[in-house]
Scaffold this motif. Structure first.
Motif, short mmCIF file in Angstrom:
data_model
loop_
_atom_site.label_atom_id
_atom_site.label_comp_id
_atom_site.label_asym_id
_atom_site.label_seq_id
_atom_site.Cartn_x
_atom_site.Cartn_y
_atom_site.Cartn_z
N PRO A 254 -4.34 8.06 5.23
CA PRO A 254 -4.84 7.11 4.23
C PRO A 254 -4.16 7.27 2.88
N TRP A 255 -3.81 8.51 2.52
CA TRP A 255 -3.15 8.74 1.23
C TRP A 255 -1.79 8.06 1.19
N ASP A 256 -1.05 8.17 2.30
CA ASP A 256 0.31 7.62 2.33
C ASP A 256 0.32 6.10 2.35
N ILE A 257 -0.48 5.50 3.22
CA ILE A 257 -0.44 4.04 3.34
C ILE A 257 -0.94 3.37 2.07
N THR A 258 -1.92 3.99 1.40
CA THR A 258 -2.40 3.44 0.12
C THR A 258 -1.30 3.49 -0.93
N VAL B 205 -8.15 0.78 -5.26
CA VAL B 205 -8.01 2.20 -4.93
C VAL B 205 -9.18 2.69 -4.06
N ALA B 206 -10.41 2.52 -4.55
CA ALA B 206 -11.57 3.07 -3.84
C ALA B 206 -11.73 2.44 -2.46
N MET C 125 -5.01 -11.10 -8.05
CA MET C 125 -4.15 -10.38 -7.12
C MET C 125 -3.22 -9.42 -7.85
N THR C 126 -2.55 -9.90 -8.90
CA THR C 126 -1.59 -9.04 -9.60
C THR C 126 -2.28 -7.90 -10.34
N SER C 127 -3.44 -8.16 -10.90
CA SER C 127 -4.13 -7.10 -11.63
C SER C 127 -4.59 -5.99 -10.70
N VAL C 128 -5.11 -6.37 -9.52
CA VAL C 128 -5.54 -5.36 -8.54
C VAL C 128 -4.34 -4.54 -8.06
N ALA C 129 -3.24 -5.21 -7.73
CA ALA C 129 -2.07 -4.52 -7.22
C ALA C 129 -1.45 -3.59 -8.27
N ILE D 146 -0.87 1.92 -10.84
CA ILE D 146 -0.87 2.75 -12.05
C ILE D 146 -1.91 3.87 -11.94
N ILE D 147 -3.07 3.55 -11.39
CA ILE D 147 -4.14 4.55 -11.28
C ILE D 147 -3.83 5.57 -10.19
N TYR D 148 -3.39 5.07 -9.02
CA TYR D 148 -3.35 5.93 -7.83
C TYR D 148 -2.05 6.71 -7.68
N LEU D 149 -0.91 6.09 -7.94
CA LEU D 149 0.37 6.73 -7.63
C LEU D 149 0.57 8.07 -8.34
N PRO D 150 0.25 8.21 -9.63
CA PRO D 150 0.39 9.55 -10.24
C PRO D 150 -0.48 10.60 -9.57
N ILE D 151 -1.71 10.23 -9.18
CA ILE D 151 -2.59 11.17 -8.49
C ILE D 151 -2.01 11.55 -7.14
#
Length: 312
Positions: free
Chosen positions: A36-40, A78-79, A182-186, A191-196
């Motif tokens: 799940p971490w990778d595909i997200t 993300v969630a 759509m663009t705001s969610v993507a 921005i939120i998830y990739l650094p984590i």
């Protein structure tokens, strides 16, 4: 000229096709050992690379700096992705149809009531009774045959339904355009998830066949994130959140049946009963029983007018 209602149903069909594919491909993630971490990360990374340059070229980034896009991305991006992708590693596609997509219309109605005090309609109460009855009977049958009623995957699927229901209600209330939604969610999800993901989470994509990773990234990064999100938002604008959520629920139910021969997944009598009960509660077929078509209503009104006694 296509009516707004017809356009809504067209967008619903598009969403259904992609959501059905989402159920199958998400289960394939578990079969192909894609975490799940990778595909997200790959999903939102690809969407970000495509969409952010377009926003820069169009000089259309001001909407991103409001709280609404950030909240939508956190909940519906993300969630939701992490929870739902994780669930498919613990439960088959049929369980997703029941506990995620089956509960989605009900969770949407509850979220609308809690967040904005929108009252339950009579049909919603009927759905509640049917769905809860189906879950009780299904859990009893499962416990008798396996000794276990529910598992971790079922809990994660239900949590996903709650997250997506809140996302749906907020989408309708905040009235963002399909493009901005759509663009705001993507973008905010990336921005939120990739650094984590890069700093703290395990990376297992090196162990996956490159073609499998590429297929999943393209489908989830383009069709699920972009096409399905825009179609879903446009359908909500034309048909309403509850009706849209109820209709698109049908696609994962079909996907659950397809997964039996395609992925060699079991379909026990308990699960079949659950699929049937949740499907009826979500689709609310009684709304259409005995309802005359628009043509029949027009003809009846015309006949009544002709039979009306002359007042002159």
């Amino acid at each position: 000229m296509i009516s707004s209602r017809t356009q809504g149903y067209i967008f619903v069909v598009i969403t259904m096709c992609i959501w059905g594919g989402f159920t199958i491909t998400s289960r394939l993630n578990a079969v192909w050992h894609i975490s799940p971490w990778d595909i997200t990360a790959f999903r939102f990374g690809l969407a970000f690379l495509i969409l952010f340059p377009i926003l820069l070229i169009r000089k259309d980034t001001a909407f991103l700096w409001h709280k609404e896009p950030f909240i939508l991305a956190l909940i519906g991006g993300v969630a939701y992705c992490l929870v739902s992708y994780s669930a498919f590693h613990y439960a088959p596609a049929a369980h997703a149809a029941i506990f995620l997509n089956g509960f989605l219309p009900l969770c949407t109605a509850v979220a609308a009531y809690i967040l904005f005090k929108e009252p339950f309609e009579r049909d919603t109460w009927i759905s509640v009774v049917i769905m809860l009855s189906a879950i009780v009977i299904m859990s009893y049958l499962m416990y008798r045959s396996t000794g276990t009623a529910f598992g971790l995957g079922d809990l994660l699927f239900f949590t996903s339904a709650v997250l997506w229901a809140v996302f749906t209600v907020l989408l309708r209330h905040w009235k963002l355009s399909a493009w901005h939604s759509m663009t705001s969610v993507a973008i905010w999800s990336a921005i939120i998830y990739l650094p984590i993901y890069l700093l703290f989470l395990p990376h297992q994509y090196q162990q996956v066949q490159p073609m499998h990773m590429l297929m999943q990234t393209l489908f989830h990064g383009i069709f699920v994130v972009m096409v399905a999100t825009m179609a879903y938002v446009e359908a909500i604008k034309r048909l309403g959140a509850f009706k849209t959520g109820s209709i698109v629920t049908l696609a994962p139910f079909i996907a659950a049946v397809v997964a039996v021969p395609l992925l060699n997944e079991p379909l026990s009598p308990a699960i079949m009963f659950g699929l049937l009960g949740m499907g009826i509660g979500a689709l609310q077929p009684w709304r259409w029983w005995g309802r005359k078509s628009a043509l029949d209503q027009a003809l009846a009104a015309q006949k009544a007018q002709q039979n009306k006694p002359d007042q002159d």
